[in-house]
Design a protein around this motif. Sequence first.
Motif, PDB file in Angstrom:
ATOM      1  N   GLU A   2     -18.481  17.872   3.850  1.00 18.05           N
ATOM      2  CA  GLU A   2     -17.832  16.811   3.093  1.00 18.05           C
ATOM      3  C   GLU A   2     -16.363  16.716   3.471  1.00 18.05           C
ATOM      4  O   GLU A   2     -15.673  17.723   3.596  1.00 18.05           O
ATOM      5  N   MET A   3     -15.907  15.487   3.645  1.00 12.88           N
ATOM      6  CA  MET A   3     -14.502  15.259   3.986  1.00 12.88           C
ATOM      7  C   MET A   3     -13.644  15.444   2.736  1.00 12.88           C
ATOM      8  O   MET A   3     -14.060  15.059   1.639  1.00 12.88           O
ATOM      9  N   PRO A   4     -12.452  16.005   2.886  1.00 13.20           N
ATOM     10  CA  PRO A   4     -11.571  16.148   1.722  1.00 13.20           C
ATOM     11  C   PRO A   4     -11.049  14.783   1.275  1.00 13.20           C
ATOM     12  O   PRO A   4     -10.876  13.875   2.091  1.00 13.20           O
ATOM     13  N   ALA A   5     -10.821  14.655  -0.022  1.00 11.22           N
ATOM     14  CA  ALA A   5     -10.312  13.399  -0.567  1.00 11.22           C
ATOM     15  C   ALA A   5      -8.868  13.189  -0.124  1.00 11.22           C
ATOM     16  O   ALA A   5      -8.092  14.131  -0.034  1.00 11.22           O
ATOM     17  N   ILE A   6      -8.535  11.943   0.148  1.00  7.50           N
ATOM     18  CA  ILE A   6      -7.156  11.597   0.502  1.00  7.50           C
ATOM     19  C   ILE A   6      -6.419  11.282  -0.795  1.00  7.50           C
ATOM     20  O   ILE A   6      -6.840  10.419  -1.563  1.00  7.50           O
ATOM     21  N   LYS A   7      -5.333  11.982  -1.028  1.00  8.45           N
ATOM     22  CA  LYS A   7      -4.543  11.766  -2.241  1.00  8.45           C
ATOM     23  C   LYS A   7      -3.111  11.447  -1.828  1.00  8.45           C
ATOM     24  O   LYS A   7      -2.461  12.218  -1.139  1.00  8.45           O
ATOM     25  N   LEU A   8      -2.641  10.279  -2.239  1.00 10.99           N
ATOM     26  CA  LEU A   8      -1.275   9.854  -1.936  1.00 10.99           C
ATOM     27  C   LEU A   8      -0.539   9.554  -3.232  1.00 10.99           C
ATOM     28  O   LEU A   8      -1.127   9.046  -4.188  1.00 10.99           O
ATOM     29  N   ASP A   9       0.744   9.840  -3.236  1.00  8.50           N
ATOM     30  CA  ASP A   9       1.576   9.463  -4.382  1.00  8.50           C
ATOM     31  C   ASP A   9       1.743   7.944  -4.385  1.00  8.50           C
ATOM     32  O   ASP A   9       1.641   7.291  -3.345  1.00  8.50           O
ATOM     33  N   ASN A  10       2.040   7.385  -5.544  1.00  5.55           N
ATOM     34  CA  ASN A  10       2.258   5.941  -5.642  1.00  5.55           C
ATOM     35  C   ASN A  10       3.421   5.501  -4.761  1.00  5.55           C
ATOM     36  O   ASN A  10       3.395   4.417  -4.179  1.00  5.55           O
ATOM     37  N   GLY A  11       4.455   6.323  -4.654  1.00  4.83           N
ATOM     38  CA  GLY A  11       5.601   5.999  -3.808  1.00  4.83           C
ATOM     39  C   GLY A  11       5.227   5.924  -2.339  1.00  4.83           C
ATOM     40  O   GLY A  11       5.767   5.099  -1.596  1.00  4.83           O
ATOM     41  N   ILE A  19       6.470  -0.776   4.958  1.00  3.24           N
ATOM     42  CA  ILE A  19       6.425  -0.576   6.414  1.00  3.24           C
ATOM     43  C   ILE A  19       5.554  -1.656   7.052  1.00  3.24           C
ATOM     44  O   ILE A  19       5.905  -2.232   8.087  1.00  3.24           O
ATOM     45  N   GLY A  20       4.413  -1.948   6.434  1.00  2.00           N
ATOM     46  CA  GLY A  20       3.539  -3.001   6.937  1.00  2.00           C
ATOM     47  C   GLY A  20       4.214  -4.364   6.904  1.00  2.00           C
ATOM     48  O   GLY A  20       4.106  -5.151   7.844  1.00  2.00           O
ATOM     49  N   LEU A  21       4.935  -4.645   5.814  1.00  2.00           N
ATOM     50  CA  LEU A  21       5.656  -5.912   5.703  1.00  2.00           C
ATOM     51  C   LEU A  21       6.736  -6.023   6.774  1.00  2.00           C
ATOM     52  O   LEU A  21       6.899  -7.072   7.406  1.00  2.00           O
ATOM     53  N   LEU A  22       7.466  -4.957   7.001  1.00  2.00           N
ATOM     54  CA  LEU A  22       8.502  -4.944   8.038  1.00  2.00           C
ATOM     55  C   LEU A  22       7.888  -5.151   9.425  1.00  2.00           C
ATOM     56  O   LEU A  22       8.399  -5.943  10.229  1.00  2.00           O
ATOM     57  N   ALA A  23       6.777  -4.474   9.692  1.00  2.00           N
ATOM     58  CA  ALA A  23       6.107  -4.621  10.986  1.00  2.00           C
ATOM     59  C   ALA A  23       5.614  -6.049  11.183  1.00  2.00           C
ATOM     60  O   ALA A  23       5.768  -6.629  12.265  1.00  2.00           O
ATOM     61  N   MET A  24       5.043  -6.649  10.144  1.00  2.00           N
ATOM     62  CA  MET A  24       4.550  -8.015  10.239  1.00  2.00           C
ATOM     63  C   MET A  24       5.707  -8.998  10.440  1.00  2.00           C
ATOM     64  O   MET A  24       5.615  -9.925  11.255  1.00  2.00           O
ATOM     65  N   ALA A  48       0.614  -3.618  11.652  1.00  2.00           N
ATOM     66  CA  ALA A  48       0.713  -4.133  10.283  1.00  2.00           C
ATOM     67  C   ALA A  48      -0.650  -4.258   9.607  1.00  2.00           C
ATOM     68  O   ALA A  48      -0.834  -3.792   8.474  1.00  2.00           O
ATOM     69  N   LEU A  49      -1.612  -4.874  10.260  1.00  2.00           N
ATOM     70  CA  LEU A  49      -2.918  -5.082   9.625  1.00  2.00           C
ATOM     71  C   LEU A  49      -3.618  -3.777   9.261  1.00  2.00           C
ATOM     72  O   LEU A  49      -4.108  -3.642   8.132  1.00  2.00           O
ATOM     73  N   PRO A  50      -3.689  -2.789  10.166  1.00  2.00           N
ATOM     74  CA  PRO A  50      -4.324  -1.538   9.755  1.00  2.00           C
ATOM     75  C   PRO A  50      -3.634  -0.862   8.567  1.00  2.00           C
ATOM     76  O   PRO A  50      -4.306  -0.274   7.714  1.00  2.00           O
ATOM     77  N   ILE A  51      -2.324  -0.989   8.487  1.00  2.00           N
ATOM     78  CA  ILE A  51      -1.608  -0.411   7.333  1.00  2.00           C
ATOM     79  C   ILE A  51      -2.020  -1.142   6.067  1.00  2.00           C
ATOM     80  O   ILE A  51      -2.337  -0.518   5.046  1.00  2.00           O
ATOM     81  N   VAL A  55      -4.024   0.368   2.753  1.00  2.00           N
ATOM     82  CA  VAL A  55      -3.451   0.313   1.405  1.00  2.00           C
ATOM     83  C   VAL A  55      -4.396  -0.387   0.432  1.00  2.00           C
ATOM     84  O   VAL A  55      -4.638   0.114  -0.671  1.00  2.00           O
ATOM     85  N   ILE A  56      -4.966  -1.530   0.832  1.00  4.43           N
ATOM     86  CA  ILE A  56      -5.871  -2.227  -0.089  1.00  4.43           C
ATOM     87  C   ILE A  56      -7.144  -1.412  -0.312  1.00  4.43           C
ATOM     88  O   ILE A  56      -7.647  -1.330  -1.434  1.00  4.43           O
ATOM     89  N   GLY A  57      -7.647  -0.768   0.736  1.00  2.00           N
ATOM     90  CA  GLY A  57      -8.824   0.075   0.578  1.00  2.00           C
ATOM     91  C   GLY A  57      -8.548   1.268  -0.327  1.00  2.00           C
ATOM     92  O   GLY A  57      -9.376   1.622  -1.170  1.00  2.00           O
ATOM     93  N   TYR A  58      -7.384   1.867  -0.157  1.00  2.00           N
ATOM     94  CA  TYR A  58      -7.009   3.009  -0.996  1.00  2.00           C
ATOM     95  C   TYR A  58      -6.895   2.584  -2.456  1.00  2.00           C
ATOM     96  O   TYR A  58      -7.380   3.269  -3.350  1.00  2.00           O
TER      97      TYR A  58
END
Length: 90
Positions: A2-11, A19-24, A48-51, A55-58
């Motif tokens: 089993e893959m470990p869960a990805i946990k990110l802070d809201n920040g 970063i995605g907005l800047l790249a776009m 930009a798109l992969p970022i 984010v939307i998937g997360y």
Amino acid sequence: MEMPAIKLDNGTVEALKWIGLLAMTCDHVNKYLFNATLPLLFELGRVALPIFVFVIGYNLARPEAMERGVYTRTMKRLLIFAVIAAVPYV
């Protein structure tokens, strides 16, 4: 295995969105102001798109997203902005 869960802070998620907005934005500036002559900005724009997709998937995969109405709100917003973007595109 089993893959470990990805946990990110809201920040961190918020920083990824910026970063995605800047790249776009860099990609669009390169395309429309510099006639796509700056390869570094073009390559930055391809990130930009992969970022944004990550984010939307997360955000959609967060616990209790369904109960909080995240899916419905996201689909409504996507529909609204797709209709707005379709007008100048057509």
